[in-house]
Scaffold this active site. Sequence first.
Site, PDB file in Angstrom:
ATOM      1  N   GLU A   1       1.519  -0.874   0.062  1.00 17.28           N
ATOM      2  CA  GLU A   1       0.046   0.021  -0.181  1.00 17.28           C
ATOM      3  C   GLU A   1       1.040   1.458  -0.040  1.00 17.28           C
ATOM      4  O   GLU A   1       0.149   2.379   0.341  1.00 17.28           O
ATOM      5  CB  GLU A   1      -1.226  -0.026   1.255  1.00 17.28           C
ATOM      6  CG  GLU A   1      -2.017  -1.455   1.259  1.00 17.28           C
ATOM      7  CD  GLU A   1      -3.251  -0.535   2.281  1.00 17.28           C
ATOM      8  OE1 GLU A   1      -4.187  -0.733   1.582  1.00 17.28           O
ATOM      9  OE2 GLU A   1      -2.773  -0.779   3.136  1.00 17.28           O
TER      10      GLU A   1
ATOM     11  N   HIS B   1      -0.703   5.200   8.046  1.00 15.19           N
ATOM     12  CA  HIS B   1      -1.667   4.473   7.440  1.00 15.19           C
ATOM     13  C   HIS B   1      -1.823   3.406   8.644  1.00 15.19           C
ATOM     14  O   HIS B   1      -1.226   3.292   8.882  1.00 15.19           O
ATOM     15  CB  HIS B   1      -1.352   3.990   6.140  1.00 15.19           C
ATOM     16  CG  HIS B   1      -2.342   3.322   6.050  1.00 15.19           C
ATOM     17  ND1 HIS B   1      -3.417   2.587   5.838  1.00 15.19           N
ATOM     18  CD2 HIS B   1      -2.259   1.610   5.097  1.00 15.19           C
ATOM     19  CE1 HIS B   1      -4.014   1.792   5.667  1.00 15.19           C
ATOM     20  NE2 HIS B   1      -3.632   1.182   5.799  1.00 15.19           N
TER      21      HIS B   1
ATOM     22  N   HIS C   1      -4.887   0.715  10.799  1.00 11.71           N
ATOM     23  CA  HIS C   1      -6.075   0.078   9.877  1.00 11.71           C
ATOM     24  C   HIS C   1      -6.567   0.283  11.990  1.00 11.71           C
ATOM     25  O   HIS C   1      -6.916  -1.194  12.409  1.00 11.71           O
ATOM     26  CB  HIS C   1      -6.255  -1.431  10.361  1.00 11.71           C
ATOM     27  CG  HIS C   1      -4.886  -1.867   8.845  1.00 11.71           C
ATOM     28  ND1 HIS C   1      -4.717  -2.879   8.382  1.00 11.71           N
ATOM     29  CD2 HIS C   1      -4.807  -1.195   7.632  1.00 11.71           C
ATOM     30  CE1 HIS C   1      -4.052  -2.895   7.099  1.00 11.71           C
ATOM     31  NE2 HIS C   1      -4.425  -1.809   7.234  1.00 11.71           N
TER      32      HIS C   1
ATOM     33  N   HIS D   1     -11.830  -0.478   5.737  1.00 14.97           N
ATOM     34  CA  HIS D   1     -10.054  -0.767   6.607  1.00 14.97           C
ATOM     35  C   HIS D   1      -9.389  -0.176   7.199  1.00 14.97           C
ATOM     36  O   HIS D   1      -8.637  -0.538   8.166  1.00 14.97           O
ATOM     37  CB  HIS D   1     -10.056  -0.442   5.028  1.00 14.97           C
ATOM     38  CG  HIS D   1      -8.472  -0.376   4.465  1.00 14.97           C
ATOM     39  ND1 HIS D   1      -8.050  -0.015   3.544  1.00 14.97           N
ATOM     40  CD2 HIS D   1      -6.666  -0.408   4.940  1.00 14.97           C
ATOM     41  CE1 HIS D   1      -6.432  -0.873   3.206  1.00 14.97           C
ATOM     42  NE2 HIS D   1      -5.987  -0.371   4.902  1.00 14.97           N
TER      43      HIS D   1
HETATM   44 ZN   LIG Z   1      -4.069  -0.917   5.192  1.00 15.45          ZN
END
Ligand SMILES: [Zn+2]
Length: 263
Positions: free
Chosen positions: A104, A123, A125, A193
């Site tokens: 990603e 980033h 989760h 996500h």
């Molecule tokens: Zn992710």
Amino acid sequence: MSSFSRFAAIAVATLLSIATSRAQDAIPSVPRELLEDIATGSRVLADLGVVDAFGHVSARHPTNPKHFLMARSVAPAQVTAADIMEFDENGEPVDARNRAVFLERFIHAEIYKARPDVNAVVHTHSPGVVPFSVSRTPLRPLYHNAAFLGEGAPVWDIGKEFGATDMLVRNNAIGKSLAAALADKSVVLMRGHGDVIVGPAVQAAVFRAYYTDVNARLQAQAIGLGSDVTYLSAEEAAKADGVNMVIMDRAWALWKQKVQPGK
Ligand SMILES: [Zn+2]
């Protein structure tokens, strides 16, 4: 010690020293401190429960602003400065040397392209945030530490543009769509996500990633109490965010101390 074992010992020591110096000089044009900050930020977010085996922290390259710096594919709690790699504006590694990279990475590439004011991207989760990514209840600042949410935290739905996917930001087109949804905000939620958080420096992005998660958990609790919830007004949020940007060094010093190797 036989002459052969002495030779073998010297050979191993030499190879180790070459390996160490290569790791330390992985990106010679980048100050060691920035590589350490990226690694520290990754370990801090793992320590605070915002990321587990997945998630990443990156920083814009200080002298080549089209490029960015991010760890090879490794769990956030295990990142060290030697794991940091350089990526180009399309998210491709400059010098991969057979190291595995995050799938990603396009999240980071497209946000740095779209937002010249951003120098760090996180980033996650984050378990606190995911419920708000699948609900129509907007994430709003409940208390002063999450004041940056006062500007709004849009939800990006990958399915709207790309149909049924595996939910991952696995190419530049998906990354560009996500960056467009972030627009000029600090946080964007990703439906089903996680989220992406940006800032002017690694410390700010890590601070915001943590307090986005805490605010989400507190907001769900407050909503659960059953009566109307009072959020920070726009004016309160703007004032409190200014203070947070000044005092975040104290939080960073504490978090950094807790994740020093050997602790
Ligand atoms: Zn992710």
